[in-house]
Design a protein around this motif. Sequence first.
Motif, PDB file in Angstrom:
ATOM      1  N   ARG A  48       9.748  14.002 -18.597  1.00 43.05           N
ATOM      2  CA  ARG A  48      10.374  13.681 -16.822  1.00 43.05           C
ATOM      3  C   ARG A  48      10.186  12.470 -16.464  1.00 43.05           C
ATOM      4  N   PRO A  49      10.644  11.024 -16.198  1.00 42.32           N
ATOM      5  CA  PRO A  49      10.831  10.032 -16.312  1.00 42.32           C
ATOM      6  C   PRO A  49       9.114   9.879 -15.265  1.00 42.32           C
ATOM      7  N   VAL A  50       7.974   8.614 -15.936  1.00 40.58           N
ATOM      8  CA  VAL A  50       6.540   8.736 -15.321  1.00 40.58           C
ATOM      9  C   VAL A  50       6.537   6.980 -15.272  1.00 40.58           C
ATOM     10  N   VAL A  51       6.059   6.484 -13.730  1.00 45.56           N
ATOM     11  CA  VAL A  51       5.970   5.665 -13.687  1.00 45.56           C
ATOM     12  C   VAL A  51       4.505   5.250 -13.943  1.00 45.56           C
ATOM     13  N   PHE A  52       4.143   4.040 -14.583  1.00 48.73           N
ATOM     14  CA  PHE A  52       2.976   3.881 -14.850  1.00 48.73           C
ATOM     15  C   PHE A  52       2.221   2.504 -14.582  1.00 48.73           C
ATOM     16  N   ASP A  53       1.471   1.713 -15.044  1.00 50.79           N
ATOM     17  CA  ASP A  53       1.377   0.273 -14.836  1.00 50.79           C
ATOM     18  C   ASP A  53       1.512  -0.653 -13.317  1.00 50.79           C
ATOM     19  N   PHE A  54       0.766   0.032 -12.158  1.00 43.65           N
ATOM     20  CA  PHE A  54       0.456   0.298 -11.160  1.00 43.65           C
ATOM     21  C   PHE A  54       0.356  -1.320 -10.581  1.00 43.65           C
ATOM     22  N   ARG A  55      -0.498  -2.185 -11.356  1.00 50.57           N
ATOM     23  CA  ARG A  55      -0.951  -3.359 -10.626  1.00 50.57           C
ATOM     24  C   ARG A  55      -1.062  -4.820 -11.194  1.00 50.57           C
ATOM     25  N   ALA A  56       0.392  -4.363 -12.080  1.00 50.94           N
ATOM     26  CA  ALA A  56       1.082  -6.234 -13.111  1.00 50.94           C
ATOM     27  C   ALA A  56       1.463  -6.533 -11.888  1.00 50.94           C
ATOM     28  N   ALA A  57       2.302  -5.995 -11.004  1.00 49.14           N
ATOM     29  CA  ALA A  57       3.186  -6.316 -10.575  1.00 49.14           C
ATOM     30  C   ALA A  57       2.428  -7.449  -8.729  1.00 49.14           C
ATOM     31  N   ASP A  58       1.106  -6.461  -8.402  1.00 50.50           N
ATOM     32  CA  ASP A  58       0.850  -7.454  -7.757  1.00 50.50           C
ATOM     33  C   ASP A  58      -0.149  -8.285  -8.119  1.00 50.50           C
ATOM     34  N   LEU A  59      -0.726  -8.555  -8.960  1.00 52.66           N
ATOM     35  CA  LEU A  59      -1.964  -9.512 -10.134  1.00 52.66           C
ATOM     36  C   LEU A  59      -0.639 -10.533 -10.126  1.00 52.66           C
ATOM     37  N   ALA A  60       0.076 -10.557 -10.441  1.00 46.48           N
ATOM     38  CA  ALA A  60       1.585 -11.523 -11.238  1.00 46.48           C
ATOM     39  C   ALA A  60       1.292 -12.083  -9.576  1.00 46.48           C
ATOM     40  N   LEU A  61       1.519 -11.840  -8.989  1.00 50.72           N
ATOM     41  CA  LEU A  61       1.842 -12.499  -7.431  1.00 50.72           C
ATOM     42  C   LEU A  61       0.336 -13.005  -6.621  1.00 50.72           C
ATOM     43  N   GLY A  62      -0.792 -12.821  -8.012  1.00 48.93           N
ATOM     44  CA  GLY A  62      -2.218 -13.230  -7.286  1.00 48.93           C
ATOM     45  C   GLY A  62      -2.394 -12.453  -6.561  1.00 48.93           C
ATOM     46  N   GLY A  63      -2.514 -11.284  -6.662  1.00 46.46           N
ATOM     47  CA  GLY A  63      -3.486 -10.512  -6.569  1.00 46.46           C
ATOM     48  C   GLY A  63      -4.589  -9.763  -7.291  1.00 46.46           C
ATOM     49  N   GLN A  64      -5.394  -9.588  -6.067  1.00 48.67           N
ATOM     50  CA  GLN A  64      -6.380  -8.397  -7.188  1.00 48.67           C
ATOM     51  C   GLN A  64      -5.370  -7.407  -7.432  1.00 48.67           C
ATOM     52  N   GLY A  65      -4.991  -6.568  -7.835  1.00 44.47           N
ATOM     53  CA  GLY A  65      -4.538  -5.639  -8.311  1.00 44.47           C
ATOM     54  C   GLY A  65      -5.347  -4.127  -7.851  1.00 44.47           C
ATOM     55  N   ALA A  66      -5.606  -4.614  -6.799  1.00 45.98           N
ATOM     56  CA  ALA A  66      -6.693  -3.110  -6.286  1.00 45.98           C
ATOM     57  C   ALA A  66      -7.797  -3.958  -4.893  1.00 45.98           C
ATOM     58  N   PRO A  67      -7.771  -2.417  -4.193  1.00 44.03           N
ATOM     59  CA  PRO A  67      -7.158  -1.277  -4.599  1.00 44.03           C
ATOM     60  C   PRO A  67      -5.964  -0.972  -4.094  1.00 44.03           C
ATOM     61  N   LEU A  68      -5.394  -0.408  -4.436  1.00 46.79           N
ATOM     62  CA  LEU A  68      -4.084   0.000  -4.482  1.00 46.79           C
ATOM     63  C   LEU A  68      -3.477   1.475  -2.908  1.00 46.79           C
ATOM     64  N   VAL A  69      -4.818   2.024  -2.840  1.00 47.40           N
ATOM     65  CA  VAL A  69      -4.207   3.647  -2.476  1.00 47.40           C
ATOM     66  C   VAL A  69      -4.432   3.473  -0.758  1.00 47.40           C
ATOM     67  N   PRO A  70      -5.189   1.807   0.463  1.00 47.04           N
ATOM     68  CA  PRO A  70      -4.918   1.787   1.673  1.00 47.04           C
ATOM     69  C   PRO A  70      -3.225   2.080   1.449  1.00 47.04           C
ATOM     70  N   ALA A  71      -2.681   1.136   0.664  1.00 50.31           N
ATOM     71  CA  ALA A  71      -1.329   1.591   1.601  1.00 50.31           C
ATOM     72  C   ALA A  71      -0.694   3.311   1.776  1.00 50.31           C
ATOM     73  N   ALA A  72      -1.264   3.939   1.029  1.00 53.16           N
ATOM     74  CA  ALA A  72      -1.283   5.467   0.756  1.00 53.16           C
ATOM     75  C   ALA A  72      -1.443   5.868   1.821  1.00 53.16           C
ATOM     76  N   ASP A  73      -3.237   5.649   2.305  1.00 47.94           N
ATOM     77  CA  ASP A  73      -3.606   5.924   3.228  1.00 47.94           C
ATOM     78  C   ASP A  73      -3.193   5.558   4.847  1.00 47.94           C
ATOM     79  N   ALA A  74      -1.976   4.754   4.941  1.00 45.85           N
ATOM     80  CA  ALA A  74      -2.049   3.962   6.359  1.00 45.85           C
ATOM     81  C   ALA A  74      -0.536   5.000   6.166  1.00 45.85           C
ATOM     82  N   ALA A  75       0.377   5.439   4.887  1.00 46.01           N
ATOM     83  CA  ALA A  75       1.831   6.258   5.720  1.00 46.01           C
ATOM     84  C   ALA A  75       0.912   7.680   5.473  1.00 46.01           C
ATOM     85  N   LEU A  76       0.367   8.114   4.824  1.00 44.66           N
ATOM     86  CA  LEU A  76      -0.102   9.674   4.646  1.00 44.66           C
ATOM     87  C   LEU A  76      -0.701  10.161   5.882  1.00 44.66           C
ATOM     88  N   LEU A  77      -1.590   9.382   7.166  1.00 41.60           N
ATOM     89  CA  LEU A  77      -2.742   9.360   7.487  1.00 41.60           C
ATOM     90  C   LEU A  77      -1.940   9.055   8.987  1.00 41.60           C
TER      91      LEU A  77
END
Length: 383
Positions: A125-154
Amino acid sequence: MRVLGLMSGTSADGVDAVLAAFSGPPRRPRWRLLSRAGVPYPDDLRQRLIAAGQGQPIQAADVIELGEALTEVQAAAARACDPNGSAQLVGCHGQTLWHRPPQGERRGSSWQLLQGPLLAQLLQRPVVFDFRAADLALGGQGAPLVPAADAALLPAIGGWRALLNLGGIANLTLLPPQAGPDRTAAVQGWDCGPANTLLDLAAAQFSAGERRFDADGAWAAQGQVDEALVQRWLQEPYLQQAPPKSTGRELFGQPDLQRRLRELEAAADRRDQRLEPADALATLTAFTAAVVAQDLARGPAVLELLVAGGGARNATLMAELRLRCRGLQLRALAELGIGESDREALAFALLAWWHHHGVSGSLPSVTGAAQPAVLGVCAHPSL
């Protein structure tokens, strides 16, 4: 679309897996949680991961073997959750070995151990991984990433809603209300400080390795809290730092535990007493709750606190939270249909789905990045 989410947190106790179905608009998708599974790490693998995550030197050959072994457990968790192979996509966080948030002019970096192409080949199956690198490259903390999902799902409620994950590290998400002047406010989120990292290490040390954690907080419940030390610890630099912020075992690991135990022993000596393990665990448990309460007190007034993660099973920790977080409703996230071990795995399933659709998965209001980004790298199996 059916997506598998795989998550192993700072506690490094194993892999949580969920199979979810997503459809509809990306920012407010329709979703169903179809199945779940948990696969523990073998004891030897867990110990090696924890040692590496606390800075113990490791040879390059051992890193390769560690990555292979970890990837195989991730595959086992995926198969346990989706034995018929119905998932079309997999989102896998990997295991954080080291996290270095940005500081001053120095950019941040984070290492999530995983052999993504191997996992894609094992699962076909296709696997998406290394989720933090793009945010870090843009000067971010790379974490936490779950809040975006919380906002979408709840769904939003009549006031600010907080979600607390009590994994190895305690982290918070704050969701704006559905109406009123704050309805257009940005989602907030950050890593508060230690949760199970110090508690688990202390339980293992005091039991000479016979206990991996303080089950239900029963050991801590027998002890007395050193409130003066708790209040002193709350003044430490990270705990006084304003978001965005993120942390891990590199700050709240074995060396940090030893420092706190020395301070507890010194306090006991001043009282002409001997430090009892139950007192140390009671104080560390109260400290975790106090860190969360301190952070909540600094933000907008929260109406409800939903709790997930392994710490939600710790009755003593939950009692301390209720004591220190007065004025809000505290209940388990499981009451909304997302089990205490499901939330982060479900979030990485959603992040993988967003990646598939080219939708950004990061929130600059949380990570501090210059702009949102599509997160992750996709590995495809060879045909």
